[in-house]
Design a protein around this motif. Structure first.
Motif, mmCIF file in Angstrom:
data_model
loop_
_atom_site.group_PDB
_atom_site.id
_atom_site.type_symbol
_atom_site.label_atom_id
_atom_site.label_comp_id
_atom_site.label_asym_id
_atom_site.label_seq_id
_atom_site.Cartn_x
_atom_site.Cartn_y
_atom_site.Cartn_z
ATOM 1 N N GLY A 293 -6.518 20.740 -7.289
ATOM 2 C CA GLY A 293 -6.312 22.123 -7.712
ATOM 3 C C GLY A 293 -4.999 22.384 -8.428
ATOM 4 O O GLY A 293 -4.627 23.544 -8.639
ATOM 5 N N LEU A 294 -4.285 21.334 -8.830
ATOM 6 C CA LEU A 294 -3.040 21.524 -9.572
ATOM 7 C C LEU A 294 -3.338 22.142 -10.937
ATOM 8 O O LEU A 294 -4.212 21.666 -11.671
ATOM 9 N N ASP B 175 -2.250 18.971 1.488
ATOM 10 C CA ASP B 175 -2.747 18.401 2.737
ATOM 11 C C ASP B 175 -3.614 17.158 2.512
ATOM 12 O O ASP B 175 -4.161 16.606 3.470
ATOM 13 N N THR B 176 -3.725 16.742 1.277
ATOM 14 C CA THR B 176 -4.570 15.597 0.950
ATOM 15 C C THR B 176 -3.742 14.314 0.923
ATOM 16 O O THR B 176 -2.692 14.255 0.288
ATOM 17 N N ARG C 73 0.854 -1.187 0.000
ATOM 18 C CA ARG C 73 0.000 0.000 0.000
ATOM 19 C C ARG C 73 0.882 1.227 0.000
ATOM 20 O O ARG C 73 2.032 1.191 0.448
ATOM 21 N N LEU C 74 0.325 2.309 -0.513
ATOM 22 C CA LEU C 74 1.020 3.583 -0.374
ATOM 23 C C LEU C 74 -0.002 4.707 -0.291
ATOM 24 O O LEU C 74 -1.204 4.505 -0.507
ATOM 25 N N TRP C 75 0.520 5.896 0.014
ATOM 26 C CA TRP C 75 -0.314 7.089 0.127
ATOM 27 C C TRP C 75 0.089 8.061 -0.968
ATOM 28 O O TRP C 75 1.276 8.333 -1.171
ATOM 29 N N ASN D 83 5.158 17.375 -9.328
ATOM 30 C CA ASN D 83 5.649 16.167 -8.671
ATOM 31 C C ASN D 83 4.708 15.807 -7.532
ATOM 32 O O ASN D 83 4.506 16.605 -6.606
ATOM 33 N N VAL D 84 4.132 14.625 -7.601
ATOM 34 C CA VAL D 84 3.214 14.143 -6.572
ATOM 35 C C VAL D 84 3.975 13.182 -5.670
ATOM 36 O O VAL D 84 4.618 12.234 -6.152
#
Length: 345
Positions: A113-114, A92-93, A85-87, A120-121
Motif C-alpha cells: 500500500g505504499l 506489519d508485514t 537471510r534477511l527480512w 524507506n523499507v
C-alpha cells in the motif's frame, strides 16, 4: 538434474565459506548494504547485499578521513556472507528472503500500500543487522522515465581499456573523478518537466562501487534513482559476466515492471549503448521515447578503443521510432531534446 557449477564458481564459494569462518572468529559482524530500488502499485524491487565487516573500532578522525579521502580499491573490500537471510519489513508485514551465493538480494515483493514517491523499507538480518533501503514507488499514471548509463555518460572513467579502468577504479581518490558537463542539469530539467518520473541507472560496473557512485552523484547534483549494477565474479555457468547481456536484461525487466513508461535511453558511443538502445527500440517500440548518446572526444575514443572515432556496426538495428540525438555533453543533448520531449508530445 541441474548442471554442476563451473570450477571458478565452486572455488569462489569455497573461499567465501572459509573467509566467513575466519572473519567470524576475528569478531567481524554481519552488515547489510542497502541499494536503491523501485516499484509500482503492485510490487517493490528490493536490492541489497549482506556482507561481513569489522566491528566499529575506528576513531572519529580516522572515520572522517576514510570517508573524505577514500581510494577506489577500498570499495571492493567486502566479504559476502554465505547462506545469508534477511527480512523485508513494511509496516506489519515481514517477508523472508534469501541472498544468492554472492550475498546479493534482488527480489520483488508485494506492495502493501505504499503510495507513489520515495520510501524507506527496513531490512533486518538474522545476525541482528538492519538497514533502510530507499525505494521509489512510481505512479501508474507516470508515462515518462530516464534510463542512464554511468561510465562516460555521467562520470568520465575512460573505460573499457583495462589499465585505465583499473587506475580509475582502484587507485584514484573519489574527488579526482570528473563529471560529464551538463548531465546533472539535463536530468534535473527533465525530471522537473515530468514530475514523478523515475531515473534508473543501468551500468556494467560492480555493485562494490555503489557507495562511491552514490557520493559522486550527491556531490555533482545527479538526481537520485535506482541503480542496477552487476557482480563481476563468475556465474554458475561462465567465468565472466557479459555487460551487454546485463544491460539487455535490465531493459527487459524495466519494460516488464513498468509497462506504462516510455523511456529516454541515455548512454555514450564509447561501448555498446548505441547498438543496444537501437535494438531495444526496435523490439519494444512502445517502451522507448527517444535515445540520447553522449559523443566521446577523439582522445577519449582513442584511449577506449585505440581509434579516434566510433566504429559503426554494419548490423546496427534501425528502429522506425524513438529518434536519436547526439552531442558531446548534457547541454548539447538538452538543446536537441527541448521540442522532442516537451510535455504532451
Amino acid at each position: 538434474m541441474a548442471a554442476r557449477p563451473i570450477i571458478a564458481a565452486r572455488v569462489e564459494d569455497r573461499l567465501n565459506r572459509v573467509a566467513n569462518r575466519l572473519l567470524d572468529s576475528r569478531g567481524w559482524q554481519e552488515s547489510i548494504l542497502a541499494f536503491t530500488g523501485y516499484g509500482n502499485s503492485e510490487q517493490l524491487r528490493i536490492l541489497a547485499r549482506i556482507v561481513m565487516r569489522p566491528s566499529e573500532d575506528l576513531g572519529i578522525v580516522q572515520a572522517a578521513q576514510a570517508l573524505l579521502y577514500r581510494r577506489g580499491w577500498r570499495n571492493f573490500m567486502n566479504a559476502a556472507k554465505v547462506d545469508a537471510r534477511l527480512w523485508v519489513v513494511i509496516d506489519d508485514t515481514r517477508i523472508p528472503v534469501q541472498a544468492d551465493r554472492g550475498g546479493y538480494i534482488d527480489v520483488r515483493v508485494r506492495n502493501p500500500g505504499l503510495q507513489p514517491g520515495w520510501h524507506n523499507v527496513r531490512l533486518e538480518g538474522d545476525g541482528g543487522s538492519s538497514a533502510l533501503a530507499p525505494v521509489q514507488v512510481i505512479g501508474d499514471d507516470t508515462t515518462f522515465g530516464i534510463v542512464s548509463d554511468i561510465d562516460d555518460t555521467i562520470i568520465t572513467t575512460l573505460l573499457p581499456r583495462p589499465m585505465l579502468a583499473a587506475w580509475n577504479s582502484f587507485v584514484l581518490t573519489e574527488q579526482a573523478r570528473q563529471a560529464v558537463p551538463g548531465m546533472a542539469r539535463l536530468y534535473q530539467q527533465l525530471l522537473t518537466a515530468h514530475p514523478g518520473a523515475p531515473i534508473v541507472f543501468v551500468s556494467t560496473g560492480s555493485w562494490n562501487t555503489y557507495p562511491m557512485i552514490q557520493r559522486f552523484m550527491t556531490r555533482h547534483g545527479i538526481p537520485r534513482g535506482a541503480i542496477l549494477f552487476t557482480d563481476w565474479g563468475p556465474t554458475q555457468t561462465s567465468w565472466f559476466r557479459s555487460g551487454v547481456d546485463h544491460k539487455r536484461r535490465c531493459l527487459r525487466e524495466l519494460a516488464r515492471d513498468l509497462p506504462h513508461i516510455s523511456w529516454l535511453l541515455v548512454g555514450d558511443d564509447g561501448q555498446h549503448d548505441p547498438d543496444l538502445y537501437a535494438e531495444f527500440a526496435s523490439l519494444q517500440p512502445g517502451h522507448v521515447r527517444a535515445r540520447a548518446i553522449r559523443q566521446l572526444t577523439p582522445g577519449e575514443h582513442t584511449l577506449a578503443h585505440g581509434l579516434p572515432m566510433e566504429v559503426a556496426s554494419d548490423a546496427r538495428w534501425q528502429p522506425d521510432t524513438a529518434p536519436e540525438v547526439r552531442a558531446p555533453d548534457g547541454d548539447g543533448l538538452a538543446a536537441q531534446m527541448n521540442d522532442l520531449l516537451a510535455p504532451g508530445r
